[in-house]
Design an enzyme around this catalytic site. Sequence first.
Site, PDB file in Angstrom:
ATOM      1  N   LYS A  18       8.047  13.070  18.532  1.00 51.44           N
ATOM      2  CA  LYS A  18       8.864  12.248  19.425  1.00 51.44           C
ATOM      3  C   LYS A  18       8.563  10.766  19.191  1.00 51.44           C
ATOM      4  CE  LYS A  18       5.271  10.984  22.150  1.00 51.44           C
ATOM      5  NZ  LYS A  18       4.819   9.576  22.379  1.00 51.44           N
ATOM      6  N   PRO A 104       2.699  12.693  11.763  1.00 51.85           N
ATOM      7  CA  PRO A 104       1.434  11.991  11.511  1.00 51.85           C
ATOM      8  C   PRO A 104       0.418  12.237  12.620  1.00 51.85           C
ATOM      9  CG  PRO A 104       3.287  10.546  11.040  1.00 51.85           C
ATOM     10  CD  PRO A 104       3.860  11.776  11.663  1.00 51.85           C
ATOM     11  N   GLY A 107      -0.696   9.321  15.480  1.00 47.65           N
ATOM     12  CA  GLY A 107       0.284   8.292  15.137  1.00 47.65           C
ATOM     13  C   GLY A 107       1.176   7.871  16.287  1.00 47.65           C
ATOM     14  N   GLY A 111       2.216  14.688  17.838  1.00 49.25           N
ATOM     15  CA  GLY A 111       2.045  15.853  16.974  1.00 49.25           C
ATOM     16  C   GLY A 111       1.192  16.937  17.613  1.00 49.25           C
ATOM     17  N   SER A 113       0.779  17.439  20.771  1.00 56.33           N
ATOM     18  CA  SER A 113       1.571  17.992  21.867  1.00 56.33           C
ATOM     19  C   SER A 113       2.635  18.952  21.339  1.00 56.33           C
ATOM     20  CB  SER A 113       2.229  16.866  22.664  1.00 56.33           C
ATOM     21  OG  SER A 113       1.249  16.059  23.272  1.00 56.33           O
ATOM     22  N   ALA A 114       3.224  18.621  20.183  1.00 59.41           N
ATOM     23  CA  ALA A 114       4.199  19.525  19.566  1.00 59.41           C
ATOM     24  C   ALA A 114       3.538  20.835  19.163  1.00 59.41           C
ATOM     25  CB  ALA A 114       4.846  18.853  18.361  1.00 59.41           C
ATOM     26  N   ASP A 146       2.495  14.765  27.266  1.00 59.79           N
ATOM     27  CA  ASP A 146       3.617  14.855  26.338  1.00 59.79           C
ATOM     28  C   ASP A 146       4.041  16.290  26.036  1.00 59.79           C
ATOM     29  OD1 ASP A 146       3.735  12.113  26.147  1.00 59.79           O
ATOM     30  OD2 ASP A 146       2.698  11.993  24.230  1.00 59.79           O
TER      31      ASP A 146
END
Length: 310
Positions: A18, A104, A107, A111, A113-114, A146
């Site tokens: 995101k 990343p 970053g 990431g 959280s995904a 997130d």
Amino acid sequence: MSLAGVSAPRVHVRASGKINIAFDVGDVQSDGYHDVASVYQAVSVHEDLWASLDDAYAIDVTGDVDVAGVPLDEGNLAVRAARLVAQRAGWTGGIRLQIHKGVPVAGGMGGGSADAAAALVAVNELLDAGLSTLELQELGAQLGADVPFAVLGGTAIGTGRGDELAPALVRGRFDWVLATSADGLSTPAVYGELDRLRALPDIAPAHGVPRVDPAVLQALRAGDPAALAAAVRNDLQEAALSLRPALADVLRAGTDAGALAGLVSGSGPTIAFLAADERAGDDLTAALAATGLRVFHVHGPVPGARVVTR
């Protein structure tokens, strides 16, 4: 429920990174956290996660990005997410997770959280737990602010700690060029620097209750990149630039190359540049790559965590 007598399916889930189109940060609270008002947009760079049944919990991580700093134990949000769903389903065995990262690391693009969102969705499917999207979001909120958005995807307003979500209306597609850094930034360190800067005399008054600028939402509803460019803002940007001054040069390079706007994504150090359309995004990517920057072209909004195969 245990492994004995249970078939061994393997579920593949994909979850997107995101960017924060707008990020308004309130004053630090007594518990050290901040209320925020954010507009999240899921974009077309993703994490792939495969979940399967096992006797114990285990995780393997590979990636198109540097994954050296990703924990391979209970410190990984995806493992914790898998445990939460397994507990709800009554599963007493283990879960094996395999993750291939495209977002990343550290970053500012969510990431981790995904990964957690992908694990929630995958283990829910793997164990036929029957949890709704809302229930998965509620579990995700226990892991990080997130994570609920990574489950939901699309474009959404996040308030409270960022986990109280309301979908936002968006017309069409928005093109972004992302400039990444070899070294990440610590989110707690960036928030700490924001608090330090706000405590300096004559720097900033008390911030008060965070809010989303209506101009951001109007631009999204209209599908108007130029109007959105005039409205994007990130309260964490000044702190990220303070910790990593070289990011100011990246922002200048993007605007010099024709970006409509540039801003630090989340806590950084990834920089998101808004392009007028897909072709302008391609041109901007080529121009910035020619300067030696690490860039890639994405678009949003895209869906949240979703099952690819079972």
